[in-house]
Write a protein that holds these residues in place. Structure first.
Motif, PDB file in Angstrom:
ATOM      1  N   ALA A  46      13.828  41.386 -68.709  1.00 54.07           N
ATOM      2  CA  ALA A  46      13.628  40.908 -67.337  1.00 54.07           C
ATOM      3  C   ALA A  46      14.622  39.800 -66.996  1.00 54.07           C
ATOM      4  CB  ALA A  46      12.197  40.409 -67.169  1.00 54.07           C
ATOM      5  N   LEU A  47      14.814  38.844 -67.916  1.00 56.21           N
ATOM      6  CA  LEU A  47      15.754  37.759 -67.665  1.00 56.21           C
ATOM      7  C   LEU A  47      17.185  38.282 -67.606  1.00 56.21           C
ATOM      8  CD1 LEU A  47      16.126  34.693 -67.310  1.00 56.21           C
ATOM      9  CD2 LEU A  47      16.402  34.541 -69.793  1.00 56.21           C
ATOM     10  N   SER A  48      17.501  39.250 -68.437  1.00 60.93           N
ATOM     11  CA  SER A  48      18.830  39.850 -68.423  1.00 60.93           C
ATOM     12  C   SER A  48      19.143  40.458 -67.063  1.00 60.93           C
ATOM     13  CB  SER A  48      18.921  40.924 -69.511  1.00 60.93           C
ATOM     14  OG  SER A  48      20.181  41.547 -69.502  1.00 60.93           O
ATOM     15  N   GLU A  49      18.151  41.125 -66.495  1.00 58.69           N
ATOM     16  CA  GLU A  49      18.341  41.722 -65.172  1.00 58.69           C
ATOM     17  C   GLU A  49      18.512  40.643 -64.103  1.00 58.69           C
ATOM     18  OE1 GLU A  49      16.110  44.886 -62.148  1.00 58.69           O
ATOM     19  OE2 GLU A  49      15.403  44.626 -64.219  1.00 58.69           O
ATOM     20  N   GLU A  50      17.737  39.577 -64.208  1.00 53.38           N
ATOM     21  CA  GLU A  50      17.828  38.496 -63.217  1.00 53.38           C
ATOM     22  C   GLU A  50      19.176  37.791 -63.260  1.00 53.38           C
ATOM     23  OE1 GLU A  50      14.604  35.884 -64.084  1.00 53.38           O
ATOM     24  OE2 GLU A  50      13.065  37.400 -63.710  1.00 53.38           O
TER      25      GLU A  50
END
Length: 283
Positions: A46-50
């Motif tokens: 999720a953080l990678s996508e953000e």
């Protein structure tokens, strides 16, 4: 390291939630090349996508993960300007990791110590700044070199966490004491009582603060506010001016515990930790 962060590489452990995630967002927005790490693959994704970048995963309850993480950081980062030791947590019941160490001690202190050791040469080459997330809870902690892991003394989640955060503070100050020789500076900080997942393992008075709606509303701060000292120390201070200090939120705080100010204890804790982490001898 003040002003524009373009070209600066900042590695943050415990960055997939809480103040670590907030700091990762802010420092990325300010131009830094941020290398976040975390335990949860789902949160990492999720953080990678953000952020639009790769987030590395490692469970600090497994030294094998820490060693693999160090290899990936070294492959990815030709230099490291800032290393933030932010991973950690509290467990309500005493347990040992697969490496045979008390869980709170390993995840909060032993694993960061191991990571620092594995990255030492790159950190020294980069004249890096180390930032350690400690806590005011260190004042209630007690280091016993003959029983770091609560095998003999009475265990409580708060006592183990306080001791681990005291160890973190001594760890930071020991790095700082050798800055002239290694080129690596260090500072520790308390972020405040942050309403994050951290407090899930808290019991007693701390449990009332972190795990009740009233306690969280009255006594805790949000992740962005809790991340402000981390961002400040990573981006807006000269590492040489804060080397060896302890910050309570945004202000230097000299009111640490007596053990936290004991340089000899810091040296002996470092030596004891090296012995704990020494690979077993094959006979």
């Amino acid at each position: 390291m003040t002003g524009d962060l373009t070209g600066k590489t900042i590695v943050i452990t415990g960055a997939t939630s809480g103040i670590g995630a907030s700091a990762a967002h802010t420092l990325t927005q300010r131009g830094a090349t941020v290398v976040p790490t975390g335990r949860s693959p789902q949160r990492a994704a999720a953080l990678s996508e953000e952020l639009g970048l790769e987030v590395l995963t490692a469970d600090f309850a497994r030294f094998a993960d820490v060693r693999a993480l160090a290899e990936r950081i070294l492959d990815r980062c030709p230099r490291i300007d800032v290393l933030v030791h932010n991973a950690g947590g509290m467990v309500p019941v005493r347990s040992d990791t697969t490496d045979g160490h008390e869980t709170t001690l390993q995840t909060n202190y032993l694993a960061p110590f191991l990571l620092q050791s594995l990255l030492h040469d790159r950190l020294a080459e980069s004249r890096a700044h180390t930032i350690v997330t400690s806590s005011v809870a260190h004042r209630a902690g007690k280091i016993r070199l003959d029983d770091l892991e609560f095998r003999e003394r009475r265990y409580s989640a708060g006592a183990a966490y306080g001791a681990a955060k005291l160890a973190d503070l001594l760890f930071s100050r020991e790095i700082a004491r050798h800055a002239e020789q290694t080129g690596i500076t260090s500072v520790a900080f308390h972020p405040g009582a942050v309403a994050s997942d951290f407090g899930r393992g808290a019991t007693g008075p701390a449990g009332l603060v972190y795990n009740t709606a009233l306690g969280r509303r009255l006594f805790t701060i949000d992740n962005d506010e809790g991340a402000r000292p981390l961002v400040h120390l990573a981006a807006d201070t000269d590492p040489r001016t804060v080397n060896g200090q302890y910050f309570n939120k945004l202000k230097p705080d000299a009111s640490t515990s007596a053990q936290a100010r004991d340089a000899d204890l810091g040296t002996r804790l470092w030596a004891t930790t090296e012995e704990l982490l020494r690979p077993p001898v094959t006979r």
